[in-house]
Motif scaffolding. Structure first.
Motif, mmCIF file in Angstrom:
data_model
loop_
_atom_site.group_PDB
_atom_site.id
_atom_site.type_symbol
_atom_site.label_atom_id
_atom_site.label_comp_id
_atom_site.label_asym_id
_atom_site.label_seq_id
_atom_site.Cartn_x
_atom_site.Cartn_y
_atom_site.Cartn_z
ATOM 1 N N UNK A 40 -27.836 12.731 26.847
ATOM 2 C CA UNK A 40 -29.076 13.033 26.134
ATOM 3 C C UNK A 40 -29.016 14.506 25.726
ATOM 4 N N UNK A 41 -29.941 14.918 24.861
ATOM 5 C CA UNK A 41 -30.009 16.330 24.499
ATOM 6 C C UNK A 41 -31.467 16.741 24.357
ATOM 7 N N UNK A 42 -31.699 18.038 24.260
ATOM 8 C CA UNK A 42 -33.063 18.540 24.253
ATOM 9 C C UNK A 42 -33.445 19.127 22.913
ATOM 10 N N UNK A 43 -34.537 18.646 22.328
ATOM 11 C CA UNK A 43 -35.092 19.292 21.143
ATOM 12 C C UNK A 43 -36.115 20.309 21.635
ATOM 13 N N UNK A 44 -35.782 21.588 21.467
ATOM 14 C CA UNK A 44 -36.622 22.677 21.939
ATOM 15 C C UNK A 44 -37.575 23.093 20.824
ATOM 16 N N UNK A 45 -38.843 23.201 21.155
ATOM 17 C CA UNK A 45 -39.835 23.574 20.144
ATOM 18 C C UNK A 45 -39.753 25.061 19.846
ATOM 19 N N UNK A 55 -38.402 18.492 24.500
ATOM 20 C CA UNK A 55 -38.387 17.088 24.898
ATOM 21 C C UNK A 55 -36.950 16.580 24.932
ATOM 22 N N UNK A 56 -36.606 15.945 26.024
ATOM 23 C CA UNK A 56 -35.306 15.283 26.124
ATOM 24 C C UNK A 56 -35.310 14.091 25.174
ATOM 25 N N UNK A 57 -34.264 13.942 24.389
ATOM 26 C CA UNK A 57 -34.176 12.811 23.468
ATOM 27 C C UNK A 57 -32.871 12.064 23.688
ATOM 28 N N UNK A 58 -32.926 10.783 23.360
ATOM 29 C CA UNK A 58 -31.761 9.912 23.506
ATOM 30 C C UNK A 58 -31.279 9.510 22.116
ATOM 31 N N UNK A 59 -29.985 9.578 21.908
ATOM 32 C CA UNK A 59 -29.399 9.138 20.647
ATOM 33 C C UNK A 59 -29.427 7.621 20.589
ATOM 34 N N UNK A 60 -30.073 7.091 19.536
ATOM 35 C CA UNK A 60 -30.097 5.650 19.378
ATOM 36 C C UNK A 60 -28.844 5.174 18.671
ATOM 37 N N UNK A 61 -28.700 5.566 17.422
ATOM 38 C CA UNK A 61 -27.492 5.221 16.688
ATOM 39 C C UNK A 61 -27.291 6.225 15.564
ATOM 40 N N UNK A 62 -26.070 6.230 15.051
ATOM 41 C CA UNK A 62 -25.758 7.043 13.881
ATOM 42 C C UNK A 62 -25.857 6.121 12.675
ATOM 43 N N UNK A 63 -26.904 6.318 11.901
ATOM 44 C CA UNK A 63 -27.213 5.413 10.795
ATOM 45 C C UNK A 63 -26.210 5.550 9.664
ATOM 46 N N UNK A 72 -26.743 10.981 9.529
ATOM 47 C CA UNK A 72 -28.142 10.618 9.693
ATOM 48 C C UNK A 72 -28.246 9.855 10.999
ATOM 49 N N UNK A 73 -29.067 10.367 11.926
ATOM 50 C CA UNK A 73 -29.132 9.754 13.259
ATOM 51 C C UNK A 73 -30.553 9.341 13.606
ATOM 52 N N UNK A 74 -30.653 8.378 14.511
ATOM 53 C CA UNK A 74 -31.942 7.944 15.048
ATOM 54 C C UNK A 74 -32.006 8.333 16.520
ATOM 55 N N UNK A 75 -33.122 8.927 16.912
ATOM 56 C CA UNK A 75 -33.294 9.326 18.307
ATOM 57 C C UNK A 75 -34.659 8.871 18.820
ATOM 58 N N UNK A 76 -34.819 8.878 20.130
ATOM 59 C CA UNK A 76 -36.094 8.539 20.762
ATOM 60 C C UNK A 76 -36.437 9.579 21.813
ATOM 61 N N UNK A 77 -37.678 10.099 21.764
ATOM 62 C CA UNK A 77 -38.123 11.065 22.756
ATOM 63 C C UNK A 77 -38.289 10.431 24.128
ATOM 64 N N UNK A 78 -37.939 11.172 25.165
ATOM 65 C CA UNK A 78 -38.052 10.643 26.528
ATOM 66 C C UNK A 78 -39.022 11.468 27.372
#
Length: 206
Positions: A40-45, A55-63, A72-78
């Motif tokens: 996972x990785x962190x999107x820092x505000x 917020x820690x985010x998880x990579x869903x897929x590389x679109x 172009x990627x899809x992620x979900x906040x955790x």
């Protein structure tokens, strides 16, 4: 816990799906490492400076993968975190990384507060002409918080609140403050529309 960092001028809410276009070399490297390592990785505000939260985010897929390495990627906040160390760049990498402390969260909210929030939320979305149907039981304090006129600083304040009950009260206060202003603006627009039109007015009996 150590995370690669991706500073952005936005707040990611837990459960939020976020699409990103990756084009900078350091973030191409970051996403490659995340994909290969199952990380996972962190999107820092970031506002005018790094806020220290994200917020820690998880990579869903590389679109989409482009020939030049862009993605172009899809992620979900955790989960929401506080940054405890920030190394820019991380050792042997082009991107930043560091250690984090996950914020505790109490998910319990009284029924009366949740119902009140949903009532004001529906009114707000109606005024914004945002036509969406939802199950109130599935709505939480993060579900529509990008849609209700919060400033970036207020969104940051929201994710730092450690309980669903307190976040709900925060949003109720916000909606009670902003809804009358929107209603007044709608009334003003209607009056402006009527200017120049023939008006049918009932005579006053006095």
């Amino acid at each position: 816990m150590i995370l690669p960092f991706f500073p952005l001028k936005l707040v990611v809410f837990p459960g939020e799906e976020l699409n990103l276009h990756i084009f900078e070399p350091r973030y191409k490297e970051l996403i490659k490492d995340v994909e290969v390592g199952g990380l996972t990785f962190g999107i820092c505000t970031y506002t005018d400076q790094l806020t220290g939260y994200g917020t820690e985010v998880m990579l869903g897929d590389i679109h989409t993968r482009y020939d030049d390495g862009r993605m172009d990627i899809r992620t979900t906040g955790r989960r929401v975190f506080k940054i405890t160390t920030f190394d820019n760049p991380a050792a042997g990498k082009e991107y930043a990384a560091g250690t984090i402390e996950l914020l505790e969260d109490d998910p319990v909210v009284p029924d009366y507060a949740h119902h009140e929030y949903v009532f004001y939320l529906r009114e707000m979305l109606h005024l914004l002409q945002y036509d969406v149907s939802f199950d109130p039981a599935e709505v939480d304090s993060f579900s529509f918080s990008h849609k209700i006129g919060l400033k970036l600083e207020e969104e940051l304040e929201l994710i730092k609140i450690p309980s669903e009950a307190a976040r709900t009260e925060f949003l109720i206060k916000h909606l009670k403050r902003i809804i009358p202003a929107l209603q007044a603006a709608e009334e003003a627009k209607e009056k402006i529309k009527q200017n120049g039109h023939f008006k049918h007015l009932d005579p006053l009996d006095f």
